[in-house]
Write a protein that holds these residues in place. Sequence first.
Motif, PDB file in Angstrom:
ATOM      1  N   THR A 186      41.506  23.915  37.226  1.00 47.60           N
ATOM      2  CA  THR A 186      41.520  22.927  38.096  1.00 47.60           C
ATOM      3  C   THR A 186      41.538  23.774  39.271  1.00 47.60           C
ATOM      4  O   THR A 186      41.951  23.523  40.284  1.00 47.60           O
ATOM      5  N   ASP A 187      41.209  25.457  39.382  1.00 48.50           N
ATOM      6  CA  ASP A 187      40.715  25.971  40.042  1.00 48.50           C
ATOM      7  C   ASP A 187      39.231  27.246  39.864  1.00 48.50           C
ATOM      8  O   ASP A 187      38.440  26.246  39.546  1.00 48.50           O
ATOM      9  N   LEU A 188      38.909  28.118  41.526  1.00 47.05           N
ATOM     10  CA  LEU A 188      37.665  28.667  40.169  1.00 47.05           C
ATOM     11  C   LEU A 188      37.488  28.772  39.173  1.00 47.05           C
ATOM     12  O   LEU A 188      38.950  29.377  38.463  1.00 47.05           O
ATOM     13  N   SER A 189      36.205  29.411  38.718  1.00 45.46           N
ATOM     14  CA  SER A 189      36.049  30.210  37.686  1.00 45.46           C
ATOM     15  C   SER A 189      36.596  31.604  37.458  1.00 45.46           C
ATOM     16  O   SER A 189      37.084  31.862  38.726  1.00 45.46           O
ATOM     17  N   LEU A 190      36.840  32.454  36.439  1.00 46.66           N
ATOM     18  CA  LEU A 190      37.106  33.787  36.865  1.00 46.66           C
ATOM     19  C   LEU A 190      36.551  34.235  36.860  1.00 46.66           C
ATOM     20  O   LEU A 190      36.805  35.621  38.099  1.00 46.66           O
ATOM     21  N   ALA A 191      35.185  34.059  37.063  1.00 44.94           N
ATOM     22  CA  ALA A 191      33.555  34.975  37.210  1.00 44.94           C
ATOM     23  C   ALA A 191      34.291  34.909  39.109  1.00 44.94           C
ATOM     24  O   ALA A 191      33.882  36.160  40.318  1.00 44.94           O
ATOM     25  N   GLU A 192      34.384  33.780  39.955  1.00 46.73           N
ATOM     26  CA  GLU A 192      34.463  33.425  41.336  1.00 46.73           C
ATOM     27  C   GLU A 192      36.056  34.191  41.533  1.00 46.73           C
ATOM     28  O   GLU A 192      36.198  34.473  42.366  1.00 46.73           O
ATOM     29  N   CYS A 193      37.080  34.099  40.908  1.00 44.18           N
ATOM     30  CA  CYS A 193      38.771  34.962  40.671  1.00 44.18           C
ATOM     31  C   CYS A 193      38.072  36.307  41.146  1.00 44.18           C
ATOM     32  O   CYS A 193      39.086  36.941  41.594  1.00 44.18           O
ATOM     33  N   LEU A 194      37.484  37.181  40.491  1.00 46.52           N
ATOM     34  CA  LEU A 194      37.216  38.583  40.105  1.00 46.52           C
ATOM     35  C   LEU A 194      35.926  38.538  41.698  1.00 46.52           C
ATOM     36  O   LEU A 194      36.912  40.167  42.107  1.00 46.52           O
ATOM     37  N   ALA A 195      35.860  37.559  42.200  1.00 47.15           N
ATOM     38  CA  ALA A 195      34.738  38.190  43.177  1.00 47.15           C
ATOM     39  C   ALA A 195      36.026  38.109  44.273  1.00 47.15           C
ATOM     40  O   ALA A 195      35.023  37.737  45.673  1.00 47.15           O
ATOM     41  N   LEU A 196      36.456  37.516  44.513  1.00 42.56           N
ATOM     42  CA  LEU A 196      37.496  36.956  45.664  1.00 42.56           C
ATOM     43  C   LEU A 196      37.087  38.479  46.156  1.00 42.56           C
ATOM     44  O   LEU A 196      38.228  38.894  45.907  1.00 42.56           O
ATOM     45  N   SER A 197      37.670  38.118  47.814  1.00 35.61           N
ATOM     46  CA  SER A 197      37.753  39.095  48.732  1.00 35.61           C
ATOM     47  C   SER A 197      38.737  38.620  50.007  1.00 35.61           C
ATOM     48  O   SER A 197      37.835  38.772  51.015  1.00 35.61           O
ATOM     49  N   PRO A 198      40.093  38.031  49.837  1.00 36.99           N
ATOM     50  CA  PRO A 198      40.309  37.509  50.489  1.00 36.99           C
ATOM     51  C   PRO A 198      41.445  38.585  51.607  1.00 36.99           C
ATOM     52  O   PRO A 198      42.038  38.916  51.181  1.00 36.99           O
ATOM     53  N   ALA A 199      40.532  37.684  52.599  1.00 37.36           N
ATOM     54  CA  ALA A 199      41.441  38.256  54.235  1.00 37.36           C
ATOM     55  C   ALA A 199      42.425  37.082  54.583  1.00 37.36           C
ATOM     56  O   ALA A 199      41.666  36.083  54.902  1.00 37.36           O
ATOM     57  N   ILE A 217      47.999  36.205  34.834  1.00 29.02           N
ATOM     58  CA  ILE A 217      47.234  35.241  35.563  1.00 29.02           C
ATOM     59  C   ILE A 217      46.747  34.411  34.233  1.00 29.02           C
ATOM     60  O   ILE A 217      46.261  35.290  33.124  1.00 29.02           O
ATOM     61  N   ALA A 218      46.786  33.447  34.435  1.00 31.93           N
ATOM     62  CA  ALA A 218      45.994  31.667  33.755  1.00 31.93           C
ATOM     63  C   ALA A 218      45.698  31.412  34.890  1.00 31.93           C
ATOM     64  O   ALA A 218      45.830  30.076  35.437  1.00 31.93           O
ATOM     65  N   MET A 219      43.979  30.616  33.989  1.00 26.82           N
ATOM     66  CA  MET A 219      43.458  30.137  34.086  1.00 26.82           C
ATOM     67  C   MET A 219      43.377  28.543  34.560  1.00 26.82           C
ATOM     68  O   MET A 219      43.215  27.897  35.076  1.00 26.82           O
ATOM     69  N   MET A 220      44.437  28.646  33.625  1.00 28.69           N
ATOM     70  CA  MET A 220      44.141  26.708  33.342  1.00 28.69           C
ATOM     71  C   MET A 220      45.867  26.336  34.189  1.00 28.69           C
ATOM     72  O   MET A 220      46.366  25.395  34.413  1.00 28.69           O
ATOM     73  N   ASP A 221      46.775  27.341  34.982  1.00 30.94           N
ATOM     74  CA  ASP A 221      47.841  27.202  35.978  1.00 30.94           C
ATOM     75  C   ASP A 221      47.394  26.290  36.649  1.00 30.94           C
ATOM     76  O   ASP A 221      46.816  26.457  37.854  1.00 30.94           O
ATOM     77  N   ASP A 222      48.023  24.688  36.559  1.00 32.01           N
ATOM     78  CA  ASP A 222      48.619  24.171  37.778  1.00 32.01           C
ATOM     79  C   ASP A 222      49.148  24.263  39.106  1.00 32.01           C
ATOM     80  O   ASP A 222      49.360  23.289  39.746  1.00 32.01           O
ATOM     81  N   ILE A 223      50.308  25.118  38.710  1.00 29.02           N
ATOM     82  CA  ILE A 223      51.166  25.363  39.869  1.00 29.02           C
ATOM     83  C   ILE A 223      50.998  26.502  40.349  1.00 29.02           C
ATOM     84  O   ILE A 223      51.293  26.390  41.739  1.00 29.02           O
ATOM     85  N   CYS A 224      50.654  27.552  39.979  1.00 24.76           N
ATOM     86  CA  CYS A 224      49.861  28.792  40.561  1.00 24.76           C
ATOM     87  C   CYS A 224      48.829  28.879  40.099  1.00 24.76           C
ATOM     88  O   CYS A 224      48.657  29.939  39.680  1.00 24.76           O
ATOM     89  N   PRO A 225      48.363  28.247  41.298  1.00 27.10           N
ATOM     90  CA  PRO A 225      46.746  28.358  41.045  1.00 27.10           C
ATOM     91  C   PRO A 225      46.230  29.574  40.635  1.00 27.10           C
ATOM     92  O   PRO A 225      45.999  30.726  41.345  1.00 27.10           O
ATOM     93  N   PRO A 226      45.134  30.164  40.159  1.00 23.80           N
ATOM     94  CA  PRO A 226      45.031  31.324  39.043  1.00 23.80           C
ATOM     95  C   PRO A 226      44.228  31.908  40.879  1.00 23.80           C
ATOM     96  O   PRO A 226      44.060  33.375  40.980  1.00 23.80           O
ATOM     97  N   SER A 227      43.263  31.555  41.556  1.00 26.73           N
ATOM     98  CA  SER A 227      43.154  31.829  42.793  1.00 26.73           C
ATOM     99  C   SER A 227      43.715  32.268  44.116  1.00 26.73           C
ATOM    100  O   SER A 227      44.000  33.770  44.087  1.00 26.73           O
ATOM    101  N   THR A 228      45.014  31.655  43.820  1.00 23.35           N
ATOM    102  CA  THR A 228      46.349  32.432  44.761  1.00 23.35           C
ATOM    103  C   THR A 228      46.622  33.619  43.871  1.00 23.35           C
ATOM    104  O   THR A 228      47.503  34.685  44.752  1.00 23.35           O
TER     105      THR A 228
END
Length: 320
Positions: free
Chosen positions: A4-17, A266-277
């Motif tokens: 329901t959110d970004l893929s694992l590869a996208e989450c690993l590449a995040l650089s949130p400001a 972190i769980a990748m199919m988490d629709d309560i606490c989305p993995p990207s957060t």
Amino acid sequence: MPLTDLSLAECLALSPALPEPADLDAFWAKTLAASPPAEPDFRLVDTGLPQVTTYDVTFAGHGGDPVRGWLRLPAGARQPLGCVVEFLGYGRGRGLAHEQLLWSAAGYAHLLMDTRGQGWSAAPGDTPDAGAVGGSVPGFLTRGAGGPAEHYYVRLITDAVRAVDAARAHPAVDPGRVVVTGISQGGGLALAVAALVPGLAGAMPDVPFLCDIRRGSVIAARPPYTEVAEYLRLHRDDAGALLDTLSYVDAAVLAPRATAPSLFSIAMMDDICPPSTCFAAYHRYGGPKDVRVYEYNGHEGGGAHHQRVQLDWLRSLLAS
């Protein structure tokens, strides 16, 4: 359950400001200084479990409000002990004195903090929220939307900081070997405490809530993040003020201040606490960090499998 959110590869590449209030550090220094010392009271209780010594704990939280908890010690263990301070998930209270024995069974002291104003889901609580002011939608993310000094999670994070003080005050606990942990809301509290309390030995946040709240409020499919959207659906002109208030309690905003070693889940199919957060907090975390990713799990995360990982990690961390 689909992604329901970004893929694992996208989450690993995040650089949130993430936007950070200019007075964030000053606000928390003033808030914690304004609350009295924990001054815990430990009262021995009979649970019928001779291998665990259990205390009913009361300590001063935010504004001196009494906060309850349980302190469990493995009976007969050599002291002082490493200690796990645990914070609870959304809606849960501390429950009954004979429950939740994992950490004491593993040989650690275990302080489980009750959650003010909660305790309607799965386990009862004993701590009212005396500081509630103003209007909100049901839940806690918008309780005190008028500003950080009034917000519920400022009170709750302060309680959590004082819970660590309370644990350190018991003579059976080694104050230099205290680890904070929790699932969901408890994971977010563990991260906030790791950012605000010096000298912790470690932090184990599981599928943490309260991380990148702005993003969570627009992508999460289920509560609690949806409380923000529900509030702003009614208060259409208040988005800036509410989101600014929430940035003071956002664990991902606070995370760079943490220095203790950490183990995330972190769980990748988490629709309560989305993995990207959750990954936003992980990437911004200031101390040494490791993560276990559960690609096919929802908000239950790694469950008992991850508990086994935590036991091994904690044993290595607190070995003396």
